[in-house]
Design a protein around this motif. Sequence first.
Motif, short mmCIF file in Angstrom:
data_model
loop_
_atom_site.label_atom_id
_atom_site.label_comp_id
_atom_site.label_asym_id
_atom_site.label_seq_id
_atom_site.Cartn_x
_atom_site.Cartn_y
_atom_site.Cartn_z
N THR A 167 -7.81 -9.52 -2.85
CA THR A 167 -8.49 -8.55 -3.73
C THR A 167 -8.32 -8.94 -5.20
O THR A 167 -9.29 -8.96 -5.97
N LYS B 108 -8.23 -11.53 11.05
CA LYS B 108 -8.73 -10.56 10.08
C LYS B 108 -7.76 -10.47 8.89
O LYS B 108 -6.57 -10.71 9.04
N MET B 109 -8.31 -10.12 7.73
CA MET B 109 -7.44 -9.90 6.57
C MET B 109 -6.53 -8.71 6.84
O MET B 109 -6.87 -7.80 7.59
N LYS B 110 -5.37 -8.74 6.21
CA LYS B 110 -4.41 -7.65 6.33
C LYS B 110 -4.54 -6.75 5.11
O LYS B 110 -4.46 -7.21 3.97
N GLU B 111 -4.73 -5.45 5.34
CA GLU B 111 -4.85 -4.50 4.23
C GLU B 111 -3.54 -3.76 4.01
O GLU B 111 -2.94 -3.22 4.95
N ASP C 153 -5.39 -3.08 -0.90
CA ASP C 153 -5.66 -4.49 -1.19
C ASP C 153 -5.68 -5.30 0.10
O ASP C 153 -4.94 -5.01 1.05
N LYS C 154 -6.50 -6.35 0.11
CA LYS C 154 -6.58 -7.22 1.28
C LYS C 154 -5.83 -8.52 1.02
O LYS C 154 -5.93 -9.11 -0.04
#
Length: 377
Positions: A127, A159-162, A166-167
């Motif tokens: 992000t 997958k991105m981690k949130e 924020d990712k």
Amino acid sequence: MKTAIVLSGGGAKGSYQLGVWKALRQLHIKYDIVTGTSIGALNGVLMCENSYFKAKRIWQKLNLEYLFNELPKSNKEIDILKLFSSNFIKNGGMDIKKIETILEDNVNKRKFYKSKIDFGLITYNFTTKKPLILSKNKIPKDKLIDYLMASATCFPAFKMKEIDGDKYIDGGYYDNLPIELAIKLGAEFLIIVDLGAPGFKKKINKKINSVLIKPKNNISFFLNFNEETAKMNVKFGYNDTLKAFKKLDGNKFTFKKNAISKYYLNNKDNLLDPTEKKFLASIEELGKIFKLDESKIYSLKNYIKALNKKIDTEESLDNKTIKSIKALTTKINSKTLILFFLSQLENNKNPKKLSKIFSKEYKLAKYLQMLGVVYGK
């Protein structure tokens, strides 16, 4: 003197680090700091806990189905890539919830924070487009699993981690080998485990005593989480670590300490290689050509026995092949040439012209003869 273990990222290659850890335990090497990126952070948190046997149990059952409830058509690299790419197209990457559950079930937060061993990890905030570098005292207890997962989120495969809006993606996008972080945490001696996986590595200007441990053999594809390849990776990690600390010898193959040296010193006047290093390279080339098990630890006697066993299964060269070699009418592979020369030497023949043209194969055949390896008898 503070010792740090630096663990690179590398996905499924990370089982190699378990083999390194096994060897370090055997050598009674203690460490004060562990830094890791991606799978290095996941292995590192267990090293910080000093939970070797827990890590061993996890790697023994780690496969794609265990991690994602999905399996590729085969363990071939192309089929694994198809599995991950189709999930990226449909879902933005493989779902990481099951991996998070595995971490929640296995990371002992109390033991981790109580440990005197310091810890640091690296992730990348997608992000803000900035790295996030965290030491143990900067990781909130309720966010430990989140940040471990953020460091290991191998986007676009996962997958991105949130976290808090924020990712985050894999720390390898910033520094896949966190040496600088280990130095900042006070390291005076480094044991660096570089899996040679894709990712950026920060250049380090400060000189510091270190031992580098890096796979000398081909280890698993970084997305191929598979119990059998993990088992092999562990063996390679163990062997390479003992070689790095001068307890075993060899490069791609592993020999008991001084096994090659003793033979070289006793026979150097009759050998075709001018140095022990080149002699070792020739001996290992024979192992490679005849496909000996690269994960074993050999005495020279057992290595010769293994070569004998392999060559004993080779069929005798037919007349057509022998005529082709002598006439130089076709391209012949190294194994066939070595067997040809060995059979010639066993029959007291000396093909001078061919031995000059194929000097490497002739030399290797001579070594087989010296070692007492026979063919076709």
